[in-house]
Scaffold this motif. Structure first.
Motif, PDB file in Angstrom:
ATOM      1  N   LEU A  74      24.915  26.330  34.187  1.00 46.10           N
ATOM      2  CA  LEU A  74      26.316  25.912  34.154  1.00 46.10           C
ATOM      3  C   LEU A  74      27.184  27.157  34.310  1.00 46.10           C
ATOM      4  N   LYS A  75      27.750  27.330  35.497  1.00 47.68           N
ATOM      5  CA  LYS A  75      28.528  28.530  35.789  1.00 47.68           C
ATOM      6  C   LYS A  75      29.964  28.386  35.292  1.00 47.68           C
ATOM      7  N   PHE A  76      30.594  29.529  34.991  1.00 46.79           N
ATOM      8  CA  PHE A  76      32.011  29.544  34.634  1.00 46.79           C
ATOM      9  C   PHE A  76      32.662  30.765  35.275  1.00 46.79           C
ATOM     10  N   GLY A 130      46.300  44.963  37.384  1.00 45.01           N
ATOM     11  CA  GLY A 130      46.282  43.931  38.413  1.00 45.01           C
ATOM     12  C   GLY A 130      45.377  42.778  38.018  1.00 45.01           C
ATOM     13  N   GLU A 131      45.120  41.877  38.938  1.00 45.24           N
ATOM     14  CA  GLU A 131      44.317  40.690  38.654  1.00 45.24           C
ATOM     15  C   GLU A 131      42.834  41.045  38.657  1.00 45.24           C
ATOM     16  N   GLN A 132      42.142  40.606  37.611  1.00 47.13           N
ATOM     17  CA  GLN A 132      40.711  40.851  37.479  1.00 47.13           C
ATOM     18  C   GLN A 132      39.983  39.516  37.328  1.00 47.13           C
ATOM     19  N   LYS A 133      38.737  39.465  37.769  1.00 45.21           N
ATOM     20  CA  LYS A 133      37.951  38.238  37.682  1.00 45.21           C
ATOM     21  C   LYS A 133      36.928  38.356  36.559  1.00 45.21           C
ATOM     22  N   ILE A 134      36.596  37.211  36.004  1.00 45.47           N
ATOM     23  CA  ILE A 134      35.599  37.157  34.944  1.00 45.47           C
ATOM     24  C   ILE A 134      34.732  35.927  35.200  1.00 45.47           C
TER      25      ILE A 134
END
Length: 510
Positions: free
Chosen positions: A312-314, A293-297
């Protein structure tokens, strides 16, 4: 900076430099000697201006480094000071060479007598011996090589200083030079041997000018005057950034195209959510894919600029699909479930995590991809599966299954279909039945059967063991007789279902 726009003063110096080279091949008239003298004066004035200008620029760089408490400006200032030291040492050494040229020359009214400086004796006697160099001549070559080596060590492999380094190495290339006859001549021989003193003096002053220009270029780059060059569009790359890294057929593909500049000298102080390569300063993703499924990074870079910490976030997403380590193979005619037992059913959608997949059918229970189906009446049941996609839409599929009753059991005597033994052994045997090659744990209870001894009437027995009537007939059996157990009646334990038939079994008397 090196390779950038030249100031009017530098254009003038370069033009005079070309005139100087051209005049070397001409007969030295008094006018030409005077021209070399005037050229030397221009170089001297430019050098004094460079010294003053470089001092002011170095003070500005040191102030930047102090305000930033080191960091990038601190490193740049350290590099600039190394070049400054190398340049001063070379500049001062060249000054001693110029003093040699002027040995025996007396100024007139505060100026050098250019028109009478047409001899080459001073340097010819000091630097050259035959076609080779004297000890002093070799000292000149060594000083140039040392100057280049110290500058190269100070600038290192930093990309922003590469044009400056290339320029100075080219100007002080000590390779042999082809003369007008096409023959190779040593560097000092070609440029100084036999030349008038005033021409050599102007050439040496030009060396000092080249050194001071190098120093100025390095400080300019360190102060950031190279920003125009590094911000050139040729240093950018168009990068496609999709909203996620996997899509289903028919789904909208969304994202953006951004301009990114790759700069190996831009290194964060730290980074979370990625692995920082200390050699290049690049942050690299290195993780293990999570569930389907969809995962965040995501993570954060931390830079230091002018003494301040800048975060500086990403963030991003990626979609995990099941690893294709097995094929889906099914027999189209074998989609069967059995009435009266727990039929395990697995349900999944490729690319969708099991917690977002739901299945339903009459008699089905369970969840998270694992279900139990106990079909009721009828001959068919349809299983409906629904999966929720990452974009909020749903996908639905259906699968029909035929419903069948439990298969017919196999009758057995003493646990065998064709048993053998003595008559007395047969009298004590139990009649059983079992579902052969059936994957469900179903028990069968025998309630009645018939026994036929050759030459004797058939006896009906209730239960699963021989009664007195059956035992009396068995006693009459002879060796070699085959006794048949038939018409077996049975039921399934815990299942409201009766087998239609139970196969017969035999016993050979020995």
């Amino acid at each position: 900076m090196a390779g950038g726009k030249l100031t009017p003063r530098q254009k003038m110096i370069n033009l005079m430099y070309l005139v100087f080279i051209a005049m070397l091949a001409m007969n030295m008239s008094k006018e030409v000697l005077s021209a070399f003298g005037l050229m030397n004066e221009k170089f001297e004035a430019a050098n004094q201006s460079s010294i003053s200008n470089n001092e002011q620029m170095m003070l500005a760089l040191d102030l930047k480094a102090t305000e930033a408490k080191g960091g990038e400006f601190g490193a740049a200032a350290a590099t600039a000071h190394k070049v400054e030291a190398a340049t001063k040492k070379f500049y001062d050494f060249v000054a001693t060479l110029k003093a040699e040229v002027l040995t025996g020359v007396e100024p007139e009214d505060g100026k050098l007598p250019y028109e009478s400086m047409d001899k080459a004796d001073n340097l010819d006697n000091s630097w050259f011996q035959g076609e080779g160099y004297t000890k002093r001549g070799q000292e000149v070559i060594t000083a140039i090589e040392t100057f280049k080596s110290e500058v190269k060590a100070a600038l290192g492999d930093e990309k922003k200083y590469a044009p400056v380094l290339k320029e100075i190495l080219g100007k002080f290339d000590l390779s042999d030079v082809a003369n007008k006859e096409g023959l190779k001549d040593k560097y000092l021989n070609y440029h100084f041997k036999g030349f008038p003193a005033i021409a050599s003096l102007a050439k040496l002053t030009a060396w000092q000018n080249d050194a001071k220009k190098l120093e100025s270029d390095v400080i300019s780059v360190a102060l950031g005057k190279a920003a125009v060059e590094t911000a050139s569009y040729s240093n950018y790359q168009a990068i496609v950034v999709l909203d996620k890294n996997a899509y289903f057929q028919g789904e909208k593909v969304t994202g953006k195209v951004v301009l990114g500049r790759y700069d190996e000298n831009t290194k964060p102080q730290s980074v979370t959510g990625a692995v920082l390569d200390p050699a290049t300063g690049q942050a690299k993703i290195n993780l293990t894919a999570g569930g389907v499924g969809e995962q965040k990074i995501g993570g954060q870079f931390t830079f230091v600029e002018d003494g301040k910490t800048i975060p500086l976030k990403f963030d991003g997403t990626y979609v995990v699909v099941p690893r294709p380590n097995s094929a889906t193979i099914s027999a189209d005619k074998m989609n069967v479930v059995y009435r009266g037992v727990d039929n395990p059913i697995s349900v999944s959608f490729a690319g969708i995590s099991t917690n977002n997949v739901f299945a339903s059918a009459p008699g089905m229970t369970g969840g998270n991809g694992k279900y139990i189906l106990r079909p009721g009446s009828g001959t068919e049941v349809v299983v409906t599966a629904t999966g929720k996609l990452p974009d909020g839409t749903t996908a639905t599929d259906k699968k029909p299954f035929r419903i069948k009753g439990l298969p017919s059991p196999t009758g057995k005597i003493r646990g065998e279909v064709d048993a053998k033994g003595s008559a007395s052994n047969l009298e004590s045997c139990q009649i059983t039945a079992a579902l052969e090659d059936f994957d469900f744990p179903v028990s069968v209870n025998v309630t009645q059967f018939t026994i036929k001894v050759p030459g004797q009437p058939t006896v009906v027995v209730n239960g699963n063991r021989m009664d007195s009537n059956a035992r009396s007939k068995i006693k009459l059996a002879k060796r070699g007789d085959v006794v048949v157990i038939n018409n077996i009646k049975a039921n399934f334990t815990g299942i409201n279902q009766v087998p239609k038939t139970v196969s017969a079994c035999t016993f050979e008397v020995q």
